[in-house]
Design a protein around this motif. Sequence first.
Motif, PDB file in Angstrom:
ATOM      1  N   ALA A 123       0.851  -1.190   0.000  1.00 27.45           N
ATOM      2  CA  ALA A 123       0.000   0.000   0.000  1.00 27.45           C
ATOM      3  C   ALA A 123       0.885   1.238   0.000  1.00 27.45           C
ATOM      4  CB  ALA A 123      -0.880   0.004   1.244  1.00 27.45           C
ATOM      5  N   ALA A 124       0.353   2.315  -0.559  1.00 32.76           N
ATOM      6  CA  ALA A 124       1.080   3.580  -0.534  1.00 32.76           C
ATOM      7  C   ALA A 124       0.994   4.151   0.876  1.00 32.76           C
ATOM      8  CB  ALA A 124       0.485   4.551  -1.537  1.00 32.76           C
ATOM      9  N   LEU A 125       2.136   4.312   1.504  1.00 31.23           N
ATOM     10  CA  LEU A 125       2.155   4.787   2.884  1.00 31.23           C
ATOM     11  C   LEU A 125       3.375   5.668   3.071  1.00 31.23           C
ATOM     12  CD1 LEU A 125       0.961   4.553   5.775  1.00 31.23           C
ATOM     13  CD2 LEU A 125       2.484   2.615   6.107  1.00 31.23           C
ATOM     14  N   ARG A 126       3.144   6.869   3.533  1.00 33.69           N
ATOM     15  CA  ARG A 126       4.247   7.790   3.821  1.00 33.69           C
ATOM     16  C   ARG A 126       4.471   7.820   5.319  1.00 33.69           C
ATOM     17  NH1 ARG A 126       3.793  13.042  -0.068  1.00 33.69           N
ATOM     18  NH2 ARG A 126       3.696  11.889  -2.012  1.00 33.69           N
TER      19      ARG A 126
ATOM     20  N   LYS B  95       7.773   7.310   8.123  1.00 35.31           N
ATOM     21  CA  LYS B  95       9.191   7.065   8.341  1.00 35.31           C
ATOM     22  C   LYS B  95       9.401   5.731   9.034  1.00 35.31           C
ATOM     23  CE  LYS B  95      12.231  10.929   8.764  1.00 35.31           C
ATOM     24  NZ  LYS B  95      12.779  11.964   9.575  1.00 35.31           N
ATOM     25  N   GLY B  96      10.305   4.938   8.518  1.00 28.23           N
ATOM     26  CA  GLY B  96      10.657   3.689   9.159  1.00 28.23           C
ATOM     27  C   GLY B  96       9.681   2.549   8.932  1.00 28.23           C
ATOM     28  N   ALA B  97       8.691   2.726   8.042  1.00 29.96           N
ATOM     29  CA  ALA B  97       7.730   1.652   7.770  1.00 29.96           C
ATOM     30  C   ALA B  97       8.440   0.493   7.077  1.00 29.96           C
ATOM     31  CB  ALA B  97       6.587   2.163   6.904  1.00 29.96           C
ATOM     32  N   VAL B  98       8.132  -0.713   7.508  1.00 27.62           N
ATOM     33  CA  VAL B  98       8.706  -1.917   6.928  1.00 27.62           C
ATOM     34  C   VAL B  98       7.557  -2.802   6.468  1.00 27.62           C
ATOM     35  CG1 VAL B  98      10.112  -3.969   7.387  1.00 27.62           C
ATOM     36  CG2 VAL B  98      10.694  -1.791   8.452  1.00 27.62           C
ATOM     37  N   PHE B  99       7.643  -3.310   5.258  1.00 30.97           N
ATOM     38  CA  PHE B  99       6.594  -4.167   4.728  1.00 30.97           C
ATOM     39  C   PHE B  99       7.087  -5.601   4.631  1.00 30.97           C
ATOM     40  CE2 PHE B  99       5.431   0.018   3.384  1.00 30.97           C
ATOM     41  CZ  PHE B  99       4.061   0.039   3.506  1.00 30.97           C
ATOM     42  N   ALA B 100       6.180  -6.537   4.880  1.00 31.75           N
ATOM     43  CA  ALA B 100       6.503  -7.961   4.799  1.00 31.75           C
ATOM     44  C   ALA B 100       5.549  -8.632   3.821  1.00 31.75           C
ATOM     45  CB  ALA B 100       6.372  -8.609   6.169  1.00 31.75           C
ATOM     46  N   ARG B 101       6.004  -9.736   3.247  1.00 25.50           N
ATOM     47  CA  ARG B 101       5.123 -10.511   2.368  1.00 25.50           C
ATOM     48  C   ARG B 101       3.975 -11.090   3.196  1.00 25.50           C
ATOM     49  NH1 ARG B 101       8.722 -14.804   0.025  1.00 25.50           N
ATOM     50  NH2 ARG B 101       9.783 -14.496   1.972  1.00 25.50           N
ATOM     51  N   PRO B 102       2.784 -11.215   2.627  1.00 23.75           N
ATOM     52  CA  PRO B 102       1.614 -11.684   3.391  1.00 23.75           C
ATOM     53  C   PRO B 102       1.605 -13.196   3.592  1.00 23.75           C
ATOM     54  CG  PRO B 102       0.981 -11.192   1.151  1.00 23.75           C
ATOM     55  CD  PRO B 102       2.428 -10.785   1.282  1.00 23.75           C
ATOM     56  N   LEU B 103       2.505 -13.682   4.409  1.00 24.72           N
ATOM     57  CA  LEU B 103       2.612 -15.116   4.674  1.00 24.72           C
ATOM     58  C   LEU B 103       2.108 -15.491   6.058  1.00 24.72           C
ATOM     59  CD1 LEU B 103       6.165 -15.764   3.177  1.00 24.72           C
ATOM     60  CD2 LEU B 103       3.946 -16.015   2.061  1.00 24.72           C
TER      61      LEU B 103
END
Length: 54
Positions: A12-15, A17-25
């Motif tokens: 998702a578009a998210l502004r 700082k420091g956001a980390v995304f993970a695969r949906p497992l």
Amino acid sequence: MLNAIPAETPAAALRRKGAVFARPLLVADVEYRAWTQDGKLRHASYKGLRSAQG
């Protein structure tokens, strides 16, 4: 656990700082009483983490 499955691109578009995304497992099991009028969970309680594949 999430550090072990990083996503190449954000889901998702998210502004933020420091956001980390993970695969949906993984799926978080959460219980809650109700939704608030602004779309938030009321009295949410984390119950555990499980695999998304079963």
